[in-house]
Design an enzyme around this catalytic site. Structure first.
Site, mmCIF file in Angstrom:
data_model
loop_
_atom_site.group_PDB
_atom_site.id
_atom_site.type_symbol
_atom_site.label_atom_id
_atom_site.label_comp_id
_atom_site.label_asym_id
_atom_site.label_seq_id
_atom_site.Cartn_x
_atom_site.Cartn_y
_atom_site.Cartn_z
ATOM 1 C CG HIS A 35 -1.658 1.260 1.444
ATOM 2 N ND1 HIS A 35 -2.581 1.769 0.548
ATOM 3 C CD2 HIS A 35 -1.582 2.167 2.461
ATOM 4 C CE1 HIS A 35 -3.051 2.916 1.026
ATOM 5 N NE2 HIS A 35 -2.461 3.190 2.179
ATOM 6 C CG HIS A 51 0.438 7.324 3.695
ATOM 7 N ND1 HIS A 51 0.889 6.432 2.755
ATOM 8 C CD2 HIS A 51 -0.822 6.912 4.012
ATOM 9 C CE1 HIS A 51 -0.048 5.535 2.506
ATOM 10 N NE2 HIS A 51 -1.094 5.798 3.260
ATOM 11 C CD GLU A 80 -4.098 6.809 12.412
ATOM 12 O OE1 GLU A 80 -3.803 8.012 12.271
ATOM 13 O OE2 GLU A 80 -5.006 6.397 13.147
ATOM 14 C CG ASP A 81 -1.888 2.075 10.401
ATOM 15 O OD1 ASP A 81 -2.750 2.572 11.151
ATOM 16 O OD2 ASP A 81 -2.030 1.962 9.177
ATOM 17 C CG ASP A 112 -4.090 6.823 1.876
ATOM 18 O OD1 ASP A 112 -3.797 5.627 1.929
ATOM 19 O OD2 ASP A 112 -4.826 7.403 2.706
ATOM 20 C CG ASP A 142 -21.058 15.776 -24.980
ATOM 21 O OD1 ASP A 142 -21.904 14.921 -24.664
ATOM 22 O OD2 ASP A 142 -20.882 16.833 -24.371
HETATM 23 MN MN MN Z 1 -2.954 4.688 3.728
#
Ligand code: MN
Length: 483
Positions: free
Chosen positions: A47, A71, A75-76, A137, A258
């Site tokens: 990821h 990123h 958090e994790d 993300d 279109d």
């Molecule tokens: Mn993520």
């Protein structure tokens, strides 16, 4: 996804990138996430790499790609922002911290929506790159939605359609907007999606290609003589926008003419107009469908010439004519000018970003903030001109008073009348795109009229009028007597 593939993409787009920093981030994230895996069963690092790869594709700078890899670390995992700062410096750490803040949403339902929107906009103002990471993300999360239960699929798809895609549009990153929308469409309206996909990809494909070649060959004949360097491609509408159009206009697929446009890309602006001339000399244009977004760009900066002509077999056909530079801009939005690359964030922020800043200063209350954003930013914008041909960008339905304050507070305060396209008009008149507006000033006038508050549209004008009223007790008294 492999680290090699990411490096290849990143260096293809930007040869100056320091590959060792990317490898360092990869090893750091891999170690931090350890044996964590995604719902799909893939190792978590997949990821991180996909997010960074999406960023490289939209030409993000080095710090943004590194932050993209990292990123989800704070958090994790047990690893902190401080450790990231020590290893990668403050710029990367700031981006990662921005993303982490965006992810922490405590509410549910409508409150969640509001908080989300507010945070997204504040991140745009803080550093646009945070939003780019969030988009990339989200794009990978969307592509792996299959691994999630249906209720979660719906929640994520809905949130993307309501919040992420419109913001991507505002920022002019069409490439991301389309990709996100089509995936969400597939999950939220699977039957409609399949139907349109079938028509589009299978039933109509041969017919469309044949038509495209017919137009292309005809145009090529003429352009050979004009000796202009150009590329012509078919630009297909994405499925979600076809469906939206069918809904909006209550039409069947076959009635949407279109579903594709022809895109002609040339080397310079002069050639854009030359090509336009050639196209109009071959086919008859539909005049109300001609748009010169080069002379007057869209609010998000989009530039191009659009024209619809009556093509072969009497079919209305849209052309978009632009330079290579304009084409890049329309795919990557602000990212096509990563002019703040080396920490220099001095790029020209679009007007709507500046307006968010003002709204933010005024509203600590989330509900009000979101309401203001929606009325001030999400609604359509118009362009009007001063007699000296300065372009002023305003929300739809703005009035000469909004225009006056957009130019200067003094002009607003002393406005006594307006000329719209050289015609005397009331200060409350709704302006239209392309109007030329001149404000008549009364030099001795003390200040604005509190009644203007009833019709002005911009936040800016409202604030200035209120500000004046507050310092002038006379206004309050006058207002009291009016009631
Ligand atoms: Mn993520």
């Amino acid at each position: 996804m492999t680290i090699e593939r990411l490096i290849k993409k990143a260096t293809d787009v930007n040869p100056d990138i320091d590959v060792s920093e990317i490898i360092k981030a990869y090893n750091f994230a891999k170690k931090a996430h350890g044996d964590q895996s995604r719902k799909s069963g893939e190792p978590y690092i997949e990821h991180c790499l996909h997010t960074a790869f999406n960023l490289a594709q939209i030409r993000a700078d080095q710090s943004t790609i590194v932050a993209g890899i990292l990123h989800d670390v704070p958090e994790d995992t047990s690893c902190t922002i401080e450790e990231i700062e020590q290893t990668f410096g403050s710029e990367v750490a700031k981006l990662v911290a921005g993303i982490t803040k965006l992810g922490k949403i405590k509410y549910r339902g409508i409150e969640r929506y509001r908080e989300n929107l507010r945070k997204m906009f504040l991140a745009v103002v803080d550093d646009v790159r945070i939003i780019y990471i969030k988009f990339c993300d989200r794009l990978h999360n969307l592509k792996t939605l299959d691994a999630l239960p249906e209720n979660k699929q719906h929640r994520i798809a809905k949130e993307t359609l309501e919040i992420y895609a419109p913001i991507a549009g505002l920022m002019g990153i069409w490439r991301l907007k389309w990709q996100m929308e089509d995936i969400c469409f597939k999950y939220l309206y699977p039957n409609e999606y399949k139907k349109i996909e079938y028509k589009y990809e299978i039933e109509k494909k041969a017919e469309r290609n044949q038509f495209f070649n017919k137009v292309k060959n005809r145009l090529e004949e003429e352009l050979k003589e004009a000796k202009i360097d150009y590329e012509i491609t078919a630009r297909f509408k994405h499925l979600y926008s076809i469906w939206q159009k069918m809904q909006r206009k209550d039409r069947k697929f076959d009635e949407i003419y279109d579903v594709f446009a022809l895109r002609v890309v040339v080397n310079n602006i002069e050639d854009c107009y030359k090509i336009l001339g050639v196209i109009h000399s071959i086919w008859k244009p539909i005049s109300r469908r001609f748009k010169d977004y080069i002379a007057v760009p869209k609010p998000n900066g989009y530039r191009s010439l659009h024209t619809t002509i009556i093509g072969p077999d009497g079919k209305a056909t849209e052309f978009q004519i632009k330079t290579h530079e304009m084409h890049d801009e329309s795919l990557y939005g602000l990212a096509s000018h990563w002019s703040y690359k080396s920490g220099n964030k001095d790029y020209d922020k679009p007007g709507w970003i500046k307006e968010i800043l003002e709204i933010q200063k005024e509203n600590q209350n989330t509900e009000k903030f979101v309401q203001e954003i929606k009325t001030n930013i999400f609604q359509d914008r118009i362009f009007v001109f001063s007699p000296k041909e300065d372009v002023i960008e305003l929300p739809e339905k703005s009035t000469p008073v909004d225009f006056a304050y957009a130019i200067h507070t003094d002009i607003g305060n002393k406005a006594s009348g307006a000329l719209i396209n050289e015609k005397i008009s009331p200060l409350s008149q709704e302006l239209k795109n392309g109007d030329i507006v001149e404000i008549i000033i009364e030099k001795n006038r003390k200040g604005p009229n509190a009644e203007w508050l009833d019709f002005v549209k911009t936040k800016h004008a409202k604030e200035r009028i209120k500000q004046y009223s507050q310092t002038n007790p006379l206004y309050k008294i006058k207002k009291m007597f009016k009631k």
